[in-house]
Design an enzyme around this catalytic site. Structure first.
Site, mmCIF file in Angstrom:
data_model
loop_
_atom_site.group_PDB
_atom_site.id
_atom_site.type_symbol
_atom_site.label_atom_id
_atom_site.label_comp_id
_atom_site.label_asym_id
_atom_site.label_seq_id
_atom_site.Cartn_x
_atom_site.Cartn_y
_atom_site.Cartn_z
ATOM 1 N N SER A 196 0.845 -1.187 0.000
ATOM 2 C CA SER A 196 0.000 0.000 0.000
ATOM 3 C C SER A 196 0.885 1.244 0.000
ATOM 4 C CB SER A 196 -0.901 0.009 1.234
ATOM 5 O OG SER A 196 -0.091 0.235 2.380
ATOM 6 N N LYS A 197 0.211 2.384 -0.039
ATOM 7 C CA LYS A 197 0.923 3.664 -0.174
ATOM 8 C C LYS A 197 2.002 3.862 0.879
ATOM 9 C CE LYS A 197 -1.930 6.633 -2.904
ATOM 10 N NZ LYS A 197 -3.331 6.979 -2.818
ATOM 11 N N ARG A 198 1.805 3.270 2.064
ATOM 12 C CA ARG A 198 2.816 3.529 3.095
ATOM 13 C C ARG A 198 4.157 2.870 2.759
ATOM 14 N NH1 ARG A 198 3.562 0.239 7.432
ATOM 15 N NH2 ARG A 198 2.684 -1.852 7.242
ATOM 16 N N HIS A 199 4.164 1.984 1.751
ATOM 17 C CA HIS A 199 5.431 1.364 1.345
ATOM 18 C C HIS A 199 6.146 2.170 0.258
ATOM 19 C CE1 HIS A 199 3.091 -2.230 2.834
ATOM 20 N NE2 HIS A 199 4.147 -2.197 3.609
#
Ligand code: GLU
Length: 483
Positions: free
Chosen positions: A255-258
């Site tokens: 997801s975006k946090r990666h």
């Protein structure tokens, strides 16, 4: 010419961006079709009207075109099984939902929203209590005639087990008693994904349903729909989960946090579509009997088989993607490199600077186009730096030696007017010789003087060639003045 022995489809919901996991699904689905000389379909699943995003279908079509995944049937291309946008197929689903009711495998449900909410409040996980499952035909008729809003639900068997064999994950079974009487047709007349994708896959002749493993456990419900219609079930090919590694090392759904997770964001960050596609091809698949990691799309078409797909989750590794990208950039023909790299150069580079030479300096030295801005910043403007950069053990430069070498270099360079790499190299080499030092010492000092840095793309003479005579000499003078 595509055959219909193998028919696959990519069936995205238009979200406005292409998640890298979705692109991998598209790629695998495409490759399975192409490997079998078969047909690849694009179908847009837009029946969730609350989540519609303007222009989202164009993003899907453009992404597929950018990476070369040509579809044989779909929006813009046509085909004998269209339309290929689900919102344009409403009448079809209604007809099939009614057929299922007639076959006793589905039923009208007139429960109000309030009743369903109450049920949910009483037992969050209880699901629908099948209140309308056994209404008499007369009651149903009366309600329909009275115009009471309804949904159509699937009538699940209450005992026994439903199984199917997934081509990747093997046999998957579900106790029928655990299955909910899911909604097939909503009150707004739109079908649910659960229903319409089955109808479409059948009508479009899809032989292999290729999709993410989040659908693995709900597929028994879909298999029951095929059975209820008397249709042959397709092959199922569920793909392994795509994970990302967090800063603390833990692994979770990508997801975006990666990092950037959409194709568009990766391209904007300077990744090449071919490199992205090559990398994601290997995220969950590996070729039999090949150590090679570099594949063009047509090589993948020839090599890709389902038995090479793994069921273990794959971790998206940004470092590896960067490495792939660097390799792809290095293999670009120089004119192409220039075309793609130029937009990343600072707009306000000094006029005297040799742009072509700068680009050849960069070619082979960038792994991602977005690195260019930072890499070339010192060409635009000499950064502030400290004389403590000059002393260096390896090159045998002491704090006392540095200003002497800089003065000698400046003097020798001021005397010449030809300003190319070879000449600069010869001149600086003789300065070193005259000073009785290794040429490394002089190149080290000059490079810092003209760049303000100890790590640069290219060496002293290449940098000076790009900067031009005037600017190089000015920077040398400024360095000398620092002592
Ligand atoms: N529209 C669904 C999705 O985007 C498709 C799943 C499928 O391929 O059946 O997840």
């Amino acid at each position: 010419m595509a055959n219909r022995n193998t028919v696959t489809r990519f069936a995205p919901s238009p979200t406005g961006y292409m998640h890298i996991g979705n692109l991998r699904t598209a790629l695998y689905s495409y490759l399975i079709a192409r490997h079998g000389g078969g047909t690849f379909i694009l179908r847009i699943e837009d029946t969730d009207r609350e989540r519609l995003v303007e222009g989202a279908t164009d993003v899907i079509i453009k992404t597929l075109a950018d990476v070369g995944l040509r579809y044989d049937e779909g929006p813009g291309v046509g085909g004998e099984h269209g339309p290929y946008v689900q919102s344009e197929r409403r009448e079809i689903y209604k007809k099939y939902a009614e057929e299922l009711v007639a076959r006793g495998a589905a039923y009208y449900c007139f429960c109000t929203k309030e009743r369903l909410e109450r049920l949910h409040e009483e037992d969050e996980n209880g699901g629908y209590d099948r209140h309308c499952r056994d209404l008499s035909p007369e009651e149903v008729k009366k309600n329909l005639e009275a115009g009471i809003p309804y949904v159509i639900r699937q009538k699940m068997p209450t005992e026994g087990v439903t199984s199917y064999v997934d081509e990747v994950f093997g046999e998957i079974s579900t106790e029928n008693a655990e299955l909910q009487d899911q909604i097939l047709l909503k009150a707004d007349g739109y079908p649910t994904y659960n229903f319409c994708h089955v109808v479409d896959d059948h009508l479009m002749g899809v032989t292999h349903v290729v999709r993410g493993s989040e659908y693995l456990t709900s597929t028994p419900k879909y298999a029951l729909l095929y059975d209820a219609f008397g249709w042959p079930r397709p092959h199922y090919v569920h793909l392994p989960l795509l994970m990302g590694r967090g800063e603390d090392g833990t692994v979770s759904k990508l997801s975006k946090r990666h990092g950037a997770v959409s194709f568009q964001d990766l391209v904007a960050a300077g990744y090449l579509p071919e490199a992205i596609l090559n990398y994601i091809a290997l995220l969950g698949w590996c070729p039999k009997e090949s150590e090679n990691e570099f594949f063009t799309l047509s090589e993948l078409e020839a090599l890709f088989t389902i038995d090479g797909v793994s069921k273990s989750p794959s971790v998206f590794d940004y470092e590896k993607l960067l490495w792939f990208n660097g390799e792809y950039i290095r293999r670009l023909p120089f004119p192409k490199f220039c075309e793609l790299a130029t937009p990343y150069l600072p707009a306000d580079l000094p006029k005297a600077l040799d742009k072509d030479k700068l680009l050849s300096l960069l070619a082979g030295r960038v792994s991602c186009f977005s690195e260019i801005g930072e890499k070339v910043a010192f060409f635009r403007e000499l950064p502030a730096y400290d004389v403590s950069l000059f002393p260096n053990k390896k090159n045998k430069v002491t704090p006392e030696l540095a200003p002497t070498l800089l003065a000698a270099a400046e003097e020798a360079l001021s005397a010449i007017s030809v300003w190319d790499n070879d000449t600069l190299f010869t001149v600086l080499s003789s300065v070193a010789e005259a000073a009785g030092v290794k040429s490394g010492a002089i190149f080290w000092c000059v490079r810092i003087a003209v760049s303000g840095k100890t790590v640069t793309p290219g060496g002293a003479t290449e940098i000076m060639e790009v900067l031009g005579r005037e600017e190089s000499l000015a920077r040398l003078a400024a360095a000398r003045a620092k002592f």
